[in-house]
Scaffold this motif. Structure first.
Motif, PDB file in Angstrom:
ATOM      1  N   VAL A   1       0.843  -1.206   0.000  1.00  0.00           N
ATOM      2  CA  VAL A   1       0.000   0.000   0.000  1.00  0.00           C
ATOM      3  C   VAL A   1       0.871   1.246   0.000  1.00  0.00           C
ATOM      4  O   VAL A   1       0.610   2.205  -0.747  1.00  0.00           O
ATOM      5  N   LEU A   2       1.923   1.250   0.814  1.00  0.00           N
ATOM      6  CA  LEU A   2       2.831   2.393   0.864  1.00  0.00           C
ATOM      7  C   LEU A   2       3.572   2.562  -0.456  1.00  0.00           C
ATOM      8  O   LEU A   2       3.725   3.687  -0.965  1.00  0.00           O
ATOM      9  N   LEU A   3       4.018   1.436  -1.033  1.00  0.00           N
ATOM     10  CA  LEU A   3       4.700   1.488  -2.324  1.00  0.00           C
ATOM     11  C   LEU A   3       3.771   2.021  -3.413  1.00  0.00           C
ATOM     12  O   LEU A   3       4.164   2.885  -4.211  1.00  0.00           O
ATOM     13  N   ASN A   4       2.547   1.527  -3.439  1.00  0.00           N
ATOM     14  CA  ASN A   4       1.583   1.971  -4.449  1.00  0.00           C
ATOM     15  C   ASN A   4       1.229   3.450  -4.289  1.00  0.00           C
ATOM     16  O   ASN A   4       1.021   4.155  -5.285  1.00  0.00           O
ATOM     17  N   ALA A   5       1.154   3.906  -3.040  1.00  0.00           N
ATOM     18  CA  ALA A   5       0.838   5.321  -2.805  1.00  0.00           C
ATOM     19  C   ALA A   5       1.918   6.219  -3.402  1.00  0.00           C
ATOM     20  O   ALA A   5       1.620   7.248  -4.031  1.00  0.00           O
ATOM     21  N   GLY A   6       3.171   5.826  -3.232  1.00  0.00           N
ATOM     22  CA  GLY A   6       4.263   6.588  -3.839  1.00  0.00           C
ATOM     23  C   GLY A   6       4.256   6.485  -5.347  1.00  0.00           C
ATOM     24  O   GLY A   6       4.486   7.468  -6.068  1.00  0.00           O
ATOM     25  N   TRP A   7       3.976   5.281  -5.854  1.00  0.00           N
ATOM     26  CA  TRP A   7       3.920   5.070  -7.297  1.00  0.00           C
ATOM     27  C   TRP A   7       2.782   5.879  -7.908  1.00  0.00           C
ATOM     28  O   TRP A   7       2.905   6.381  -9.027  1.00  0.00           O
ATOM     29  N   GLY A   8       1.690   6.028  -7.163  1.00  0.00           N
ATOM     30  CA  GLY A   8       0.566   6.817  -7.666  1.00  0.00           C
ATOM     31  C   GLY A   8       0.946   8.265  -7.906  1.00  0.00           C
ATOM     32  O   GLY A   8       0.456   8.893  -8.855  1.00  0.00           O
ATOM     33  N   CYS A   9       1.834   8.813  -7.068  1.00  0.00           N
ATOM     34  CA  CYS A   9       2.302  10.185  -7.272  1.00  0.00           C
ATOM     35  C   CYS A   9       3.115  10.290  -8.563  1.00  0.00           C
ATOM     36  O   CYS A   9       3.003  11.273  -9.312  1.00  0.00           O
ATOM     37  N   ILE A  10       3.934   9.271  -8.809  1.00  0.00           N
ATOM     38  CA  ILE A  10       4.739   9.254 -10.031  1.00  0.00           C
ATOM     39  C   ILE A  10       3.844   9.156 -11.261  1.00  0.00           C
ATOM     40  O   ILE A  10       4.049   9.865 -12.261  1.00  0.00           O
ATOM     41  N   VAL A  11       2.837   8.294 -11.194  1.00  0.00           N
ATOM     42  CA  VAL A  11       1.894   8.147 -12.305  1.00  0.00           C
ATOM     43  C   VAL A  11       1.176   9.471 -12.566  1.00  0.00           C
ATOM     44  O   VAL A  11       1.001   9.881 -13.717  1.00  0.00           O
ATOM     45  N   LEU A  12       0.792  10.148 -11.502  1.00  0.00           N
ATOM     46  CA  LEU A  12       0.111  11.443 -11.643  1.00  0.00           C
ATOM     47  C   LEU A  12       0.976  12.435 -12.405  1.00  0.00           C
ATOM     48  O   LEU A  12       0.529  13.031 -13.403  1.00  0.00           O
ATOM     49  N   VAL A  13       2.201  12.637 -11.957  1.00  0.00           N
ATOM     50  CA  VAL A  13       3.091  13.622 -12.589  1.00  0.00           C
ATOM     51  C   VAL A  13       3.381  13.237 -14.041  1.00  0.00           C
ATOM     52  O   VAL A  13       3.310  14.083 -14.954  1.00  0.00           O
ATOM     53  N   ALA A  14       3.702  11.967 -14.260  1.00  0.00           N
ATOM     54  CA  ALA A  14       4.030  11.514 -15.611  1.00  0.00           C
ATOM     55  C   ALA A  14       2.849  11.683 -16.552  1.00  0.00           C
ATOM     56  O   ALA A  14       3.007  12.117 -17.707  1.00  0.00           O
ATOM     57  N   LEU A  15       1.663  11.371 -16.069  1.00  0.00           N
ATOM     58  CA  LEU A  15       0.479  11.454 -16.917  1.00  0.00           C
ATOM     59  C   LEU A  15       0.109  12.896 -17.229  1.00  0.00           C
ATOM     60  O   LEU A  15      -0.289  13.215 -18.355  1.00  0.00           O
ATOM     61  N   VAL A  16       0.240  13.775 -16.240  1.00  0.00           N
ATOM     62  CA  VAL A  16      -0.042  15.199 -16.478  1.00  0.00           C
ATOM     63  C   VAL A  16       0.885  15.734 -17.560  1.00  0.00           C
ATOM     64  O   VAL A  16       0.442  16.440 -18.485  1.00  0.00           O
ATOM     65  N   LEU A  17       2.160  15.408 -17.480  1.00  0.00           N
ATOM     66  CA  LEU A  17       3.118  15.889 -18.475  1.00  0.00           C
ATOM     67  C   LEU A  17       2.883  15.243 -19.831  1.00  0.00           C
ATOM     68  O   LEU A  17       2.936  15.916 -20.874  1.00  0.00           O
ATOM     69  N   TYR A  18       2.612  13.946 -19.831  1.00  0.00           N
ATOM     70  CA  TYR A  18       2.417  13.233 -21.098  1.00  0.00           C
ATOM     71  C   TYR A  18       1.173  13.740 -21.820  1.00  0.00           C
ATOM     72  O   TYR A  18       1.194  13.969 -23.035  1.00  0.00           O
ATOM     73  N   MET A  19       0.101  13.931 -21.089  1.00  0.00           N
ATOM     74  CA  MET A  19      -1.135  14.417 -21.703  1.00  0.00           C
ATOM     75  C   MET A  19      -1.025  15.900 -22.047  1.00  0.00           C
ATOM     76  O   MET A  19      -1.440  16.333 -23.128  1.00  0.00           O
ATOM     77  N   GLY A  20      -0.449  16.675 -21.163  1.00  0.00           N
ATOM     78  CA  GLY A  20      -0.396  18.116 -21.365  1.00  0.00           C
ATOM     79  C   GLY A  20       0.588  18.551 -22.428  1.00  0.00           C
ATOM     80  O   GLY A  20       0.368  19.554 -23.113  1.00  0.00           O
ATOM     81  N   GLN A  21       1.685  17.810 -22.589  1.00  0.00           N
ATOM     82  CA  GLN A  21       2.719  18.190 -23.543  1.00  0.00           C
ATOM     83  C   GLN A  21       2.576  17.490 -24.896  1.00  0.00           C
ATOM     84  O   GLN A  21       3.521  17.421 -25.669  1.00  0.00           O
ATOM     85  N   ARG A  22       1.374  17.000 -25.182  1.00  0.00           N
ATOM     86  CA  ARG A  22       1.121  16.353 -26.477  1.00  0.00           C
ATOM     87  C   ARG A  22       1.223  17.380 -27.604  1.00  0.00           C
ATOM     88  O   ARG A  22       1.107  18.585 -27.376  1.00  0.00           O
ATOM     89  N   GLN A  23       1.402  16.887 -28.813  1.00  0.00           N
ATOM     90  CA  GLN A  23       1.415  17.756 -29.973  1.00  0.00           C
ATOM     91  C   GLN A  23      -0.005  18.202 -30.319  1.00  0.00           C
ATOM     92  O   GLN A  23      -0.985  17.543 -29.962  1.00  0.00           O
TER      93      GLN A  23
END
Length: 372
Positions: A40-62
């Protein structure tokens, strides 16, 4: 800008990544480790990484037609950017989104604007899951991003996505009404469809018998099948609806531009079955397993009300845009009981099977159909 990724494959890479995340979550469920403290602790940290990566990936699209209305938003952005007039607050119907776009056009660039929109869209859902599920938010968050329209409403129906995700966040502040109301006002400023969500939430708050709403949903299916076309014609003719040219155009079939997912006015059995998944899950836990959680009953009732409205106009062009008003609530309805209470000796494995079932529709539409 992520222009080093082929634009034709951009969405597919997202879908493949989601598939991997879902399979990892299913593996955790199968091994029985998904609710262990260290995971649960590992997933909670991973969820933060997924959030940041997804915001950048979606937001910085062409800016490309591969992302639907992204090009139309970019066109409106460029009009503001090239205008010699300074930024000036404009009291438009969707006042917050329009003024936000104008501000970014004057003082920033299109990719920063899209990234900010992605932050609101995804960040609101992430925070909502954190507020509802605390440290166990990761699996619910994965369920949200694995829904088959999640990507679409981050890059295509952006205003709708922003408004709906903010409304989901507002639902988590029900014990703090001033904050909930403030967030709802912001959500309406993004997209006026939130008004239907708010009306449904208000009705479900004062009349909380799920049996009534479930009966109403079933009745809406029968009525829509036999009289749906007449209902759409009546709604399109109402003075209230005529004030919304987009919605009236969907009902009459005069607005068939900008999206490929539906352009024919037919009874969408596939979308109905997809919607029925949440109806069935809520029915099972509330009526069969006697799951007594007032918040869940309320969310379930809101879903039934908003989805029943879509069912009545299921033949409308792009009816998925109307269905999305309820589909945004669907992930919470699906996953909430699994995380909040233990129902079976092998509860984790049952959760894993459920995750696969919830993802099956998205897997077919977003991966299989794009590869065949």
């Amino acid at each position: 800008m992520f222009d080093f990724i082929p634009v034709a494959d951009y969405t597919l890479y997202f879908n493949i990544t989601v598939l991997i995340l879902v399979l990892i979550a299913v593996w955790q469920c199968h091994t029985g480790s998904v609710f262990k403290d260290d995971i649960v602790l590992l997933n909670a940290g991973w969820g933060c990484i997924v959030l940041v990566a997804l915001v950048l990936y979606m937001g910085q699209r062409q800016v490309s037609v591969f992302f639907g209305d992204t090009v139309n938003y970019a066109h409106g952005f460029n009009i503001y950017a090239n205008s010699p007039l300074p930024f000036q607050w404009q009291p438009k119907k969707e006042w917050l989104f329009d003024n936000m776009m104008q501000w970014f056009a004057k003082y920033s660039d299109i990719h920063t604007f899209f990234t900010f929109c992605s932050l609101i869209y995804i960040g609101s859902l992430w925070l909502a899951m954190k507020r509802i599920f605390k440290g166990y938010y990761y699996i619910p968050f994965i369920v949200i991003i694995s829904m088959f329209t999640f990507w679409t409403y981050g890059v295509n129906g952006i205003r709708n996505g922003l408004g709906a995700s903010l409304f989901i966040l507002a639902l988590t502040y029900i014990e703090n009404l001033p904050v909930a109301i403030a967030i709802c006002i912001v959500a309406i400023g993004m997209h006026t469809s939130v008004l239907l969500m708010i009306a449904a939430a208000g009705l479900a708050w004062f009349v909380n018998n799920s049996y009534y709403y479930l009966s109403g949903w079933l009745l809406s299916v029968v009525v829509s099948y036999f009289a749906g076309e007449r209902i759409q014609a009546y709604l399109a003719g109402m003075s209230l609806i005529r004030g919304d040219e987009r919605f009236a155009g969907y009902l009459t079939g005069e607005n068939q531009v900008g999206e490929l997912i539906q352009t024919s006015m037919v009874f969408r059995w596939d979308f109905l079955l997809y919607s029925a998944m949440a109806v069935a899950v809520g029915y099972y836990f509330i009526f069969k397993r006697n799951f007594k959680d007032e918040y869940y009953h309320w969310i379930y009732n809101v879903y039934l009300i908003t989805n029943a409205f879509w069912v009545l106009v299921v033949r409308a062009t792009y009816s998925n845009r109307i269905a999305q008003i309820s589909w945004f609530i669907m992930p919470v309805v699906l996953i909430y009981p699994f995380v909040k209470e233990r129902f079976w000796p092998d509860h984790e494995k049952k959760l894993g099977y459920a995750l696969l079932a919830f993802y099956a529709f998205a897997f077919y539409y977003n991966i299989i159909k794009t590869l065949i």
